[in-house]
Design a protein around this motif. Structure first.
Motif, PDB file in Angstrom:
ATOM      1  N   LEU A 104     -41.047 -10.720  -0.316  1.00 51.30           N
ATOM      2  CA  LEU A 104     -39.974  -9.439   0.096  1.00 51.30           C
ATOM      3  C   LEU A 104     -39.353  -8.819  -0.865  1.00 51.30           C
ATOM      4  CD1 LEU A 104     -37.757 -12.104   1.934  1.00 51.30           C
ATOM      5  CD2 LEU A 104     -39.821 -11.108   2.346  1.00 51.30           C
ATOM      6  N   PRO A 105     -39.359  -7.705  -0.944  1.00 52.96           N
ATOM      7  CA  PRO A 105     -39.840  -7.033  -1.581  1.00 52.96           C
ATOM      8  C   PRO A 105     -38.113  -6.767  -2.570  1.00 52.96           C
ATOM      9  CG  PRO A 105     -39.998  -5.695   0.204  1.00 52.96           C
ATOM     10  CD  PRO A 105     -40.272  -6.390   0.658  1.00 52.96           C
ATOM     11  N   VAL A 106     -37.602  -6.907  -3.406  1.00 48.59           N
ATOM     12  CA  VAL A 106     -36.599  -6.317  -4.059  1.00 48.59           C
ATOM     13  C   VAL A 106     -35.667  -5.191  -3.211  1.00 48.59           C
ATOM     14  CG1 VAL A 106     -36.594  -8.188  -5.614  1.00 48.59           C
ATOM     15  CG2 VAL A 106     -36.661  -5.847  -6.524  1.00 48.59           C
ATOM     16  N   ASP A 107     -34.389  -5.412  -3.116  1.00 52.72           N
ATOM     17  CA  ASP A 107     -33.505  -4.551  -2.266  1.00 52.72           C
ATOM     18  C   ASP A 107     -31.709  -4.987  -2.911  1.00 52.72           C
ATOM     19  OD1 ASP A 107     -31.457  -3.040  -1.105  1.00 52.72           O
ATOM     20  OD2 ASP A 107     -33.638  -2.769   0.144  1.00 52.72           O
ATOM     21  N   SER A 108     -31.297  -3.713  -3.520  1.00 54.49           N
ATOM     22  CA  SER A 108     -30.039  -3.863  -3.947  1.00 54.49           C
ATOM     23  C   SER A 108     -28.891  -3.741  -2.916  1.00 54.49           C
ATOM     24  CB  SER A 108     -29.943  -3.083  -4.908  1.00 54.49           C
ATOM     25  OG  SER A 108     -29.988  -2.188  -4.547  1.00 54.49           O
ATOM     26  N   THR A 109     -29.076  -3.315  -2.053  1.00 50.54           N
ATOM     27  CA  THR A 109     -28.568  -3.394  -1.039  1.00 50.54           C
ATOM     28  C   THR A 109     -28.722  -4.953   0.167  1.00 50.54           C
ATOM     29  OG1 THR A 109     -28.711  -0.591  -0.850  1.00 50.54           O
ATOM     30  CG2 THR A 109     -27.836  -2.427   1.000  1.00 50.54           C
ATOM     31  N   LEU A 110     -29.047  -5.343   0.101  1.00 54.23           N
ATOM     32  CA  LEU A 110     -29.695  -6.562   0.569  1.00 54.23           C
ATOM     33  C   LEU A 110     -29.152  -7.232   0.133  1.00 54.23           C
ATOM     34  CD1 LEU A 110     -32.988  -6.299   2.364  1.00 54.23           C
ATOM     35  CD2 LEU A 110     -30.711  -5.632   3.058  1.00 54.23           C
ATOM     36  N   ALA A 111     -29.478  -7.949  -1.128  1.00 53.42           N
ATOM     37  CA  ALA A 111     -28.383  -9.185  -2.149  1.00 53.42           C
ATOM     38  C   ALA A 111     -27.163  -8.503  -2.079  1.00 53.42           C
ATOM     39  CB  ALA A 111     -29.696  -8.400  -3.395  1.00 53.42           C
ATOM     40  N   GLU A 112     -26.604  -8.099  -1.961  1.00 52.00           N
ATOM     41  CA  GLU A 112     -25.017  -7.338  -2.211  1.00 52.00           C
ATOM     42  C   GLU A 112     -24.456  -8.839  -1.233  1.00 52.00           C
ATOM     43  OE1 GLU A 112     -22.474  -5.543  -3.687  1.00 52.00           O
ATOM     44  OE2 GLU A 112     -24.309  -4.824  -3.423  1.00 52.00           O
ATOM     45  N   PRO A 113     -25.031 -10.133  -0.798  1.00 50.75           N
ATOM     46  CA  PRO A 113     -23.653 -10.883  -0.292  1.00 50.75           C
ATOM     47  C   PRO A 113     -24.246 -11.582  -1.770  1.00 50.75           C
ATOM     48  CG  PRO A 113     -25.132  -9.514   1.487  1.00 50.75           C
ATOM     49  CD  PRO A 113     -25.927  -8.995   0.650  1.00 50.75           C
ATOM     50  N   VAL A 114     -24.834 -11.577  -2.415  1.00 44.42           N
ATOM     51  CA  VAL A 114     -25.313 -13.169  -3.442  1.00 44.42           C
ATOM     52  C   VAL A 114     -25.430 -12.690  -4.105  1.00 44.42           C
ATOM     53  CG1 VAL A 114     -26.974 -14.427  -1.446  1.00 44.42           C
ATOM     54  CG2 VAL A 114     -28.415 -12.322  -3.433  1.00 44.42           C
ATOM     55  N   LYS A 115     -25.351 -11.141  -4.570  1.00 44.99           N
ATOM     56  CA  LYS A 115     -24.773 -10.587  -5.862  1.00 44.99           C
ATOM     57  C   LYS A 115     -23.705 -11.556  -7.212  1.00 44.99           C
ATOM     58  CE  LYS A 115     -22.971  -6.902  -8.539  1.00 44.99           C
ATOM     59  NZ  LYS A 115     -22.368  -7.024  -9.653  1.00 44.99           N
ATOM     60  N   PRO A 116     -21.999 -12.383  -6.178  1.00 45.88           N
ATOM     61  CA  PRO A 116     -22.377 -12.784  -6.966  1.00 45.88           C
ATOM     62  C   PRO A 116     -22.020 -14.281  -7.626  1.00 45.88           C
ATOM     63  CG  PRO A 116     -20.701 -11.980  -4.990  1.00 45.88           C
ATOM     64  CD  PRO A 116     -21.455 -11.950  -4.957  1.00 45.88           C
ATOM     65  N   GLN A 117     -23.324 -14.908  -6.555  1.00 40.63           N
ATOM     66  CA  GLN A 117     -24.095 -15.716  -6.726  1.00 40.63           C
ATOM     67  C   GLN A 117     -25.592 -15.802  -8.269  1.00 40.63           C
ATOM     68  OE1 GLN A 117     -25.306 -18.083  -3.252  1.00 40.63           O
ATOM     69  NE2 GLN A 117     -26.743 -19.221  -4.427  1.00 40.63           N
ATOM     70  N   LEU A 118     -25.661 -15.040  -8.136  1.00 40.76           N
ATOM     71  CA  LEU A 118     -26.645 -14.327  -8.820  1.00 40.76           C
ATOM     72  C   LEU A 118     -25.942 -13.848 -10.394  1.00 40.76           C
ATOM     73  CD1 LEU A 118     -28.756 -12.009  -7.179  1.00 40.76           C
ATOM     74  CD2 LEU A 118     -29.458 -14.120  -7.491  1.00 40.76           C
ATOM     75  N   ASP A 119     -24.905 -13.668 -10.491  1.00 35.67           N
ATOM     76  CA  ASP A 119     -24.518 -12.952 -11.569  1.00 35.67           C
ATOM     77  C   ASP A 119     -23.572 -14.527 -12.054  1.00 35.67           C
ATOM     78  OD1 ASP A 119     -24.836 -10.535 -11.340  1.00 35.67           O
ATOM     79  OD2 ASP A 119     -22.385 -10.029 -10.700  1.00 35.67           O
ATOM     80  N   ASP A 120     -23.242 -15.614 -11.466  1.00 31.98           N
ATOM     81  CA  ASP A 120     -22.532 -16.855 -12.034  1.00 31.98           C
ATOM     82  C   ASP A 120     -23.752 -17.203 -12.546  1.00 31.98           C
ATOM     83  OD1 ASP A 120     -20.577 -18.385 -12.459  1.00 31.98           O
ATOM     84  OD2 ASP A 120     -22.160 -19.913 -11.067  1.00 31.98           O
ATOM     85  N   ALA A 121     -25.268 -17.140 -11.855  1.00 32.81           N
ATOM     86  CA  ALA A 121     -26.298 -18.201 -12.257  1.00 32.81           C
ATOM     87  C   ALA A 121     -26.847 -17.314 -13.480  1.00 32.81           C
ATOM     88  CB  ALA A 121     -27.269 -17.072 -11.706  1.00 32.81           C
ATOM     89  N   ILE A 122     -26.153 -16.001 -13.883  1.00 31.17           N
ATOM     90  CA  ILE A 122     -27.409 -15.448 -15.469  1.00 31.17           C
ATOM     91  C   ILE A 122     -25.513 -15.647 -16.569  1.00 31.17           C
ATOM     92  CG2 ILE A 122     -27.099 -13.366 -16.600  1.00 31.17           C
ATOM     93  CD1 ILE A 122     -27.979 -12.016 -14.082  1.00 31.17           C
ATOM     94  N   LYS A 123     -24.549 -16.212 -15.597  1.00 28.43           N
ATOM     95  CA  LYS A 123     -23.584 -16.205 -16.556  1.00 28.43           C
ATOM     96  C   LYS A 123     -23.817 -17.662 -17.762  1.00 28.43           C
ATOM     97  CE  LYS A 123     -18.500 -16.489 -17.613  1.00 28.43           C
ATOM     98  NZ  LYS A 123     -17.339 -16.965 -16.941  1.00 28.43           N
ATOM     99  N   LYS A 124     -24.162 -18.561 -16.490  1.00 26.25           N
ATOM    100  CA  LYS A 124     -24.742 -20.302 -16.318  1.00 26.25           C
ATOM    101  C   LYS A 124     -25.897 -20.735 -17.257  1.00 26.25           C
ATOM    102  CE  LYS A 124     -21.683 -22.781 -14.619  1.00 26.25           C
ATOM    103  NZ  LYS A 124     -20.545 -21.694 -14.128  1.00 26.25           N
ATOM    104  N   ALA A 125     -26.943 -19.979 -17.068  1.00 28.89           N
ATOM    105  CA  ALA A 125     -28.444 -19.797 -18.122  1.00 28.89           C
ATOM    106  C   ALA A 125     -27.929 -18.872 -19.538  1.00 28.89           C
ATOM    107  CB  ALA A 125     -29.304 -18.678 -16.804  1.00 28.89           C
TER     108      ALA A 125
END
Length: 752
Positions: free
Chosen positions: A78-99
């Motif tokens: 699945l090609p990466v797309d910042s628009t499609l990833a908008e719903p999971v952006k908080p989740q990804l930001d928190d994952a970056i913070k935890k890692a």
């Protein structure tokens, strides 16, 4: 316990000292076993596991909510797309913070490399590709675990692919190919490399790599999707048997309903390509079953589209068009299939029927709905532009021919013809108005209309479609009348540049300059009309004014004067010339090109394009392997043009020709240096015809360009340079000529 320690103070001091030493030894920079064990445990469960699960959950959600376009080749990843990833952006930001806690607090942990890999994955999903690339590079450079470094390199290759940096992605792939990868990294490497080759259009390589990957994959929707893509790839490279096998594997891999539906459709298409008549015969029954299945109620447009594809592949073009039309009718509110159906209809009219007017209509409809990110969008746009030009040239020829013919008619016959045209137009407008009123009446009466589909009359008036909303129609009519007045029903009624010729109108129309009553009786009795008569008189005057306006508009378009007829003929000549070139180059129809060019020469024998037309006629006849006179006519009538040099260019020249060309060139150059430029130009023109095909030809042509500038002036000089660029695209002298062009385009004061 406390009493126990109170009775033994020495033991208490010993325990406190041990605890203090343990805490001191838990520094994140310590290499002691207790410290490393503590940080490994804390980093793993307090940071790594949480970040990993969040990223995996985000990827699963993106996969679950993906929007597949089954009319196109599906992407392997699945090609990466910042628009499609908008719903999971908080989740990804928190994952970056935890890692990020691991490199901040647990530097001596064995999960350090894994944490950076997670950060890279999360940044890539957010389409933060530059930072993702830097993170993956850092792991590969500073990492200590080989498997983690390989995982980072696979991520780096994926990030390069998403960024469109295919050379660097291939470099990474070539390095990984030589490394001992574990099972998980091998699987991900194969999928990423297949994705890379798919993005590059190397479908055979992508399909082969996918085949090698399937043994490492478990059954499930994701694997079924990859089998579907493998089938598409094999279809694209002309291997329908292998494609069919993969479509069968889709059905065995626990697919979603859409995947199984399209796998069945694609399998039928592949059967049509394999020539397996038994399977082809079964397809009709399969289609019938699919159409009768209630679960496919909203997928009938796809079924009819596939039926059209099969008919088209078997050469039954009219049946294919009928199925495509049925597909569009069944589309309903979901129009995702419609642009591709229009596109196939346009292709059939373009490639099979050579009906370019109808092809243009379908290409216009397709382009209006086709997503701009479609892989073949640019190519379709080019073809649409060609069809637009074709219709424009044909319309120009037909329209101006008709107008010139009208100008040659007698005034009485022309006036009668124009009246008939207006009367016919009024009848058509009345019929359309009656149909519109019928729709309005049915809608306002609350009935469900069967005209043009079901209405929405059961909705409140403000929610209805405008044609079914009498309130909106009435308001719109009032607004239009208030702004524009009571306009006649005619095309282009808003144009403000219609030229009115009162003299022509007065000579052609008995209604100009007098009312309808005065046309019959110049001196009618004056009387005071009653209300009814006044209303009737007003309506009559309005009708007369409307017809007069329409007649004036039609007469204004007819070229009665010599100047107008000359302009119309110039437009026809130019359109014939461009239409012939369109047939020759864009449409690849040499026979139609010959007919068009011959018509141009017949109607306009003194056209300025005659040398080029001769040349194109020669090429078109040569393409059809037909003998023609055009080469000889070109060489005899226009021996010094670039087109004569092109047709006279020999395939090979002898050594004597080369030596003779050298001598002639030297003689011409001597004349040029002696400032005898007129004689030098005449000899250069003649030499180019004699020594076409020699190694010295482009050098001789450049000398001619310089001489033209000296003898004939700047305009001829520019034209000569343009001819050189066109005739010698591979010449080593081309850069110099382009420099000369740039200098010639500078203001006179700046030229040397």
């Amino acid at each position: 316990m406390l009493c126990y320690f109170r009775n033994r103070p020495f033991l208490l001091l010993t325990v406190l000292a041990s605890l203090t030493g343990g805490l001191v030894s838990c520094s994140q920079y310590s290499t002691k076993p207790i410290s490393k064990g503590y940080h490994n445990l804390t980093a793993h469960f307090n940071a790594y596991v949480i970040a990993r699960d969040q990223i995996n959950s985000a990827e699963q959600l993106l996969f679950k909510t993906r929007q597949e376009n089954y009319n196109q080749l599906l992407p392997i990843l699945l090609p990466v797309d910042s628009t499609l990833a908008e719903p999971v952006k908080p989740q990804l930001d928190d994952a970056i913070k935890k890692a990020s806690l691991i490199p901040e607090r647990h530097q001596n942990s064995k999960w350090l490399d894994n944490a950076y890999v997670l950060i890279g994955r999360a940044r890539m999903l957010k389409q933060d590709l530059p930072n993702a690339i830097e993170v993956f590079k850092y792991v590969n450079t500073k990492g200590t675990d080989e498997n983690d470094k390989h995982e980072a390199l696979v991520g780096l290759m994926r990030a390069y692919v998403e960024a469109g940096d295919y050379p660097n992605a291939l470099n990474v792939a070539e390095y990984l190919r030589t490394q001992p990868l574990n099972k998980a990294n091998t699987r991900d490497f194969y999928l990423t490399k297949a994705y890379l080759h798919e993005r590059k259009g190397e479908y055979a390589t992508a399909a082969g790599i996918l085949d090698a990957t399937f043994p490492a994959l478990k059954k499930g929707e994701a694997t079924a999707r990859l089998h579907l893509i493998a089938g598409q790839l094999y279809d694209l490279i002309g291997q329908p048997q292998k494609a069919y096998a993969h479509y069968q594997w889709v059905l065995k891999s626990h697919p979603s309903y859409d995947q199984s539906f399209y796998a069945n459709l694609y399998a039928i298409q592949s059967n049509g390509l394999t020539g397996d008549q038994k399977r082809v015969a079964q397809s009709a029954e399969t289609f019938e079953n699919m159409l009768n299945d209630r679960k496919n109620a909203d997928l009938k447009d796809k079924i009819y589209y596939t039926m059209g594809l099969l008919e088209a592949r078997n050469g039954r073009i009219d049946k294919a068009i009928n199925f495509y039309s049925r597909s569009i009718q069944e589309a309903g509110a979901n129009t995702s299939q419609v642009p591709y159906t229009y596109l196939e209809m346009g292709r059939l009219y373009f490639e099979k029927k050579a009906d370019y007017v109808k092809a243009k209509v379908y290409y216009d409809s397709a382009m209006a709905l086709l997503p701009p990110q479609s892989p073949d969008y640019a190519a379709i746009q080019v073809r649409k532009k060609t069809l637009d030009e074709f219709v424009q040239y044909q319309t120009t020829i037909r329209t101006d021919d008709s107008l010139i013919h009208l100008a040659q008619m007698s005034p009485a016959a022309l006036d009668k013809l124009v009246d008939n045209v207006i009367t016919q137009r009024e009848k058509e407008d009345q019929a359309q108005a009656a149909l519109a009123q019928q729709i309005i009446d049915r809608a306002s009466g609350g009935n469900v209309s069967t005209v043009a589909g079901a209405t929405n009359s059961n909705l409140p008036p403000n929610e209805r479609w405008v044609l079914y909303n009498p309130v909106a129609l009435s308001q719109g009519r009032q607004d239009f009348t208030a702004r524009w007045g009571n306009r006649p029903l005619e095309d282009n009624w808003r144009r403000s540049n219609k030229e009115a010729s009162e003299a022509i109108a007065n000579a052609s129309s008995p209604l100009n300059g007098a009312s309808a009553a005065n046309a019959v009786n110049p001196n009618p009795p004056l009387q005071q009309p009653d209300a009814t008569n006044a209303s009737a008189s007003s309506a009559l005057n309005e009708t007369v004014a409307s017809r007069k306006a329409q007649k004036d508009a039609l007469f204004a378009q007819i070229p009665f004067s010599k100047e107008a007829q000359l302009a119309a003929n110039q437009r026809i000549e130019n359109a014939l010339y461009k239409l012939g070139k369109l047939y020759k180059f864009q449409l690849d129809q040499p026979a139609d090109a010959i007919q068009t060019f011959e018509q141009l020469l017949t109607r306009y024998p003194n056209t300025l394009q005659k040398p080029e037309v001769y040349y194109l006629l020669h090429l078109s006849n040569e393409q059809l392997a037909k003998a023609s006179i055009w080469k000889d006519k070109l060489l005899s009538e226009y021996p010094n043009t670039s087109y004569s040099r092109l047709v006279g260019r020999a395939v090979a020249q002898t050594t004597d020709s080369e030596a003779q060309a050298q001598k002639v060139y030297a003689d011409i150059y001597d004349l040029y240096k002696a400032n005898n430029v007129t004689e030098a130009l005449a000899r250069a023109e003649n030499a180019l015809s004699l020594f076409a095909g020699t190694q010295l030809e482009d050098k001789l042509a450049l000398l001619r360009v310089i001489l033209v500038g000296r003898v004939q002036g700047i305009d001829a000089y520019r034209q000569a340079m343009n001819e050189f660029v066109r005739d010698y695209p591979g010449s080593k002298l081309l850069p110099r000529v382009k420099e000369m062009q740039a200098a010639a385009d500078q203001p006179t004061a700046k030229r040397k």
